[in-house]
Scaffold this active site. Structure first.
Site, PDB file in Angstrom:
ATOM      1  N   TYR A 115       0.859  -1.192   0.000  1.00 17.99           N
ATOM      2  CA  TYR A 115       0.000   0.000   0.000  1.00 17.99           C
ATOM      3  C   TYR A 115       0.898   1.246   0.000  1.00 17.99           C
ATOM      4  CZ  TYR A 115      -3.653   3.097   1.944  1.00 17.99           C
ATOM      5  OH  TYR A 115      -4.537   4.116   2.181  1.00 17.99           O
ATOM      6  N   LYS A 228     -12.693  -0.139   5.124  1.00 19.32           N
ATOM      7  CA  LYS A 228     -13.113  -0.758   3.865  1.00 19.32           C
ATOM      8  C   LYS A 228     -14.328  -1.678   4.105  1.00 19.32           C
ATOM      9  CE  LYS A 228      -9.722   1.531   2.046  1.00 19.32           C
ATOM     10  NZ  LYS A 228      -8.356   1.097   1.986  1.00 19.32           N
TER      11      LYS A 228
HETATM   12  C1  LIG Z   1      -7.217   1.789   2.608  1.00 26.35           C
HETATM   13  C2  LIG Z   1      -6.103   0.900   2.983  1.00 26.35           C
HETATM   14  C3  LIG Z   1      -5.302   1.178   4.084  1.00 26.35           C
HETATM   15  C4  LIG Z   1      -5.467   2.424   4.916  1.00 26.35           C
HETATM   16  O1  LIG Z   1      -6.689   2.548   5.528  1.00 26.35           O
HETATM   17  P1  LIG Z   1      -7.280   3.974   5.922  1.00 26.35           P
HETATM   18  O2  LIG Z   1      -8.350   3.662   6.867  1.00 26.35           O
HETATM   19  O3  LIG Z   1      -7.732   4.599   4.648  1.00 26.35           O
HETATM   20  O4  LIG Z   1      -6.150   4.746   6.556  1.00 26.35           O
HETATM   21  C5  LIG Z   1      -4.296   0.289   4.386  1.00 26.35           C
HETATM   22  N1  LIG Z   1      -4.072  -0.809   3.651  1.00 26.35           N
HETATM   23  C6  LIG Z   1      -4.818  -1.103   2.576  1.00 26.35           C
HETATM   24  C7  LIG Z   1      -4.540  -2.341   1.809  1.00 26.35           C
HETATM   25  C8  LIG Z   1      -5.848  -0.263   2.209  1.00 26.35           C
HETATM   26  O5  LIG Z   1      -6.571  -0.553   1.127  1.00 26.35           O
END
Ligand SMILES: *Cc1c(COP(=O)(O)O)cnc(C)c1O
Length: 415
Positions: A115, A228
């Protein structure tokens, strides 16, 4: 009787009946508080004693009360862990895991498909703390000529092993990657990490616990952006770190405490609500995404579809072996090197919002320039444009029709 996880998830934290009325709400109340009151000093002392012994007893607002506890239990259940620590975002959870597990002078191995903001963590903080990062090539993938290259897992692992130094203190990976979905051989990485007595940390946002359980596969720490799929409705930010090992839990807990990480009860309540329907949403996302992926595979205007649940995907074998399903995320290499065509395709999509992130109910698209993939060793379509699609819960025929008309509008050939 031991119920399945999906059943248990619906009941986590379920409130007790009121002893006077015999009634209880179905859902866990949102308990907002900045501090707690103790009935008397004897209770106060007992709470402190239990806390010092490692129990999760509320003694101050930062750690939250019933709502937070129910969410921690739900996430631990999903991840097959014993301890869950919440953070205000997925990225905060990642940074905190790094800070808890590495120290100045250490060296860390990080997968090159990681990421992207993790590279910013490295540049802005880890380097300042004199922590060195080596980015390694993930296991399975396409060769530079575009052939699927899955049989090299053992060789890839020894390649990774060769990067380990006396001061290497952690292996950090994301599986699958969030642009090209590079699968990691977690059991093999775990054996390597164990051999060197260092923790293996996995970003499991893609798997969200239900699809993939890194701790079951041998990893020591699992990090999730609950923003997510766990939350699932694009209306809250949250992260979580989950472990089993008591010593790691205590290191993480101490750092979590020192950093003052805390999440609001309303946010915890929203994520907890999301966990109740996670399995239903995920299977629908998967069903829709598979249909879209199969459609896209047949289009001459699409050079390649990246989705680990497709047999043609280089990660398919590892996905099949280690995962219980797939989600709504896929990428396509558009058969164009022309920026204007790629942009017209994205602009012509009516049902896909242009935006980062994923895991909500809605479809999203983001356009990725080839140069932005240069650090991913598995990228093999140099010069071409990549579109990442999050396939939402809309009717899949509508989504397919929308993609087809956008391809047509952009001049990308359809079958
Ligand atoms: C979105 C995401 C993050 C970070 O999450 P946030 O809540 O947006 O800070 C970390 N790892 C992956 C794989 C992601 O898709």
């Amino acid at each position: 009787m031991s119920h399945q996880i999906t059943t248990r998830l619906l009941r986590t934290g379920s409130p007790e009946f009121d002893p006077d009325t015999g009634i209880a709400p179905v859902s866990v109340p949102t308990v907002r508080t900045s501090t707690v009151r103790f009935a008397n000093m004897a209770v106060h002392d007992e709470v402190l004693r239990r806390r010092r012994a490692g129990e999760r007893v509320p003694s101050y607002g930062r750690q939250g009360m019933e709502t937070h506890q129910a969410l921690e239990e739900a996430i631990s259940l999903l991840e097959h862990g014993t301890r869950c620590l919440l953070a205000p975002s997925g990225m905060a959870a990642i940074s905190f895991a790094f800070l808890a597990l590495v120290k100045p002078g250490d060296h860390v191995l990080v997968v090159d498909s990681v990421y992207a903001p993790v590279r910013i963590l490295e540049r802005s903080m880890l380097r300042r703390l004199n922590i060195e990062v080596t980015y390694y090539r993930p296991c399975a993938g396409y060769t530079s000529s575009g052939e699927v290259d899955t049989g090299e897992s053992a060789a890839a692992i020894s390649e990774i092993g060769a990067l380990i130094r006396p001061n290497t203190s952690m292996i950090y990976a994301e599986s699958p990657g969030s642009l090209l979905f590079e699968m990691q051989d977690i059991p093999a990485l775990a054996r390597l990490a164990r051999h060197h007595n260092i923790p293996l940390v996995i970003d499991n946002t893609w798997g969200s616990g239900l699809l993939y359980q890194p701790l079951e596969l041998g990893a020591d720490v699992s990090v999730i952006a609950a923003t997510k799929y766990l939350a699932g409705h694009s209306d809250v930010m949250m992260g979580a770190v989950v472990v089993r090992d008591a010593e790691l839990a205590s290191r993480l807990h101490e750092c979590h405490y020192a950093l003052g990480l805390s999440v609001g009860a309303d946010d915890a309540s929203l994520v907890l609500r999301g966990t109740r329907t996670l399995h239903v949403r995920l299977s629908e996302h998967e069903r829709n995404a598979l249909r879209v992926a199969e459609f896209l595979q047949q289009q001459p205007g699409i050079k390649r579809v990246w989705y680990p649940a497709l047999e043609s995907d280089p990660g398919y074998r590892l996905w099949k072996r280690d995962c219980k399903g797939a989600n709504g995320l896929l990428s396509v290499t558009l058969d164009t090197r022309d920026e204007a065509v790629a942009r017209r395709f994205v602009d012509s999509l009516a049902l896909f919002g242009i935006g980062y992130s994923w895991g909500g109910y809605e479809s999203l698209v983001s356009l990725v320039e080839s140069s932005a993939l240069a650090q991913h060793s598995r990228w093999c379509d140099e010069g071409y444009w990549l579109a990442r699609l999050h396939i939402g819960l809309e009717a899949v025929d509508d989504l397919i029709a929308d993609i087809a008309q956008a391809m047509h509008a952009a001049g990308l050939r359809t079958a």
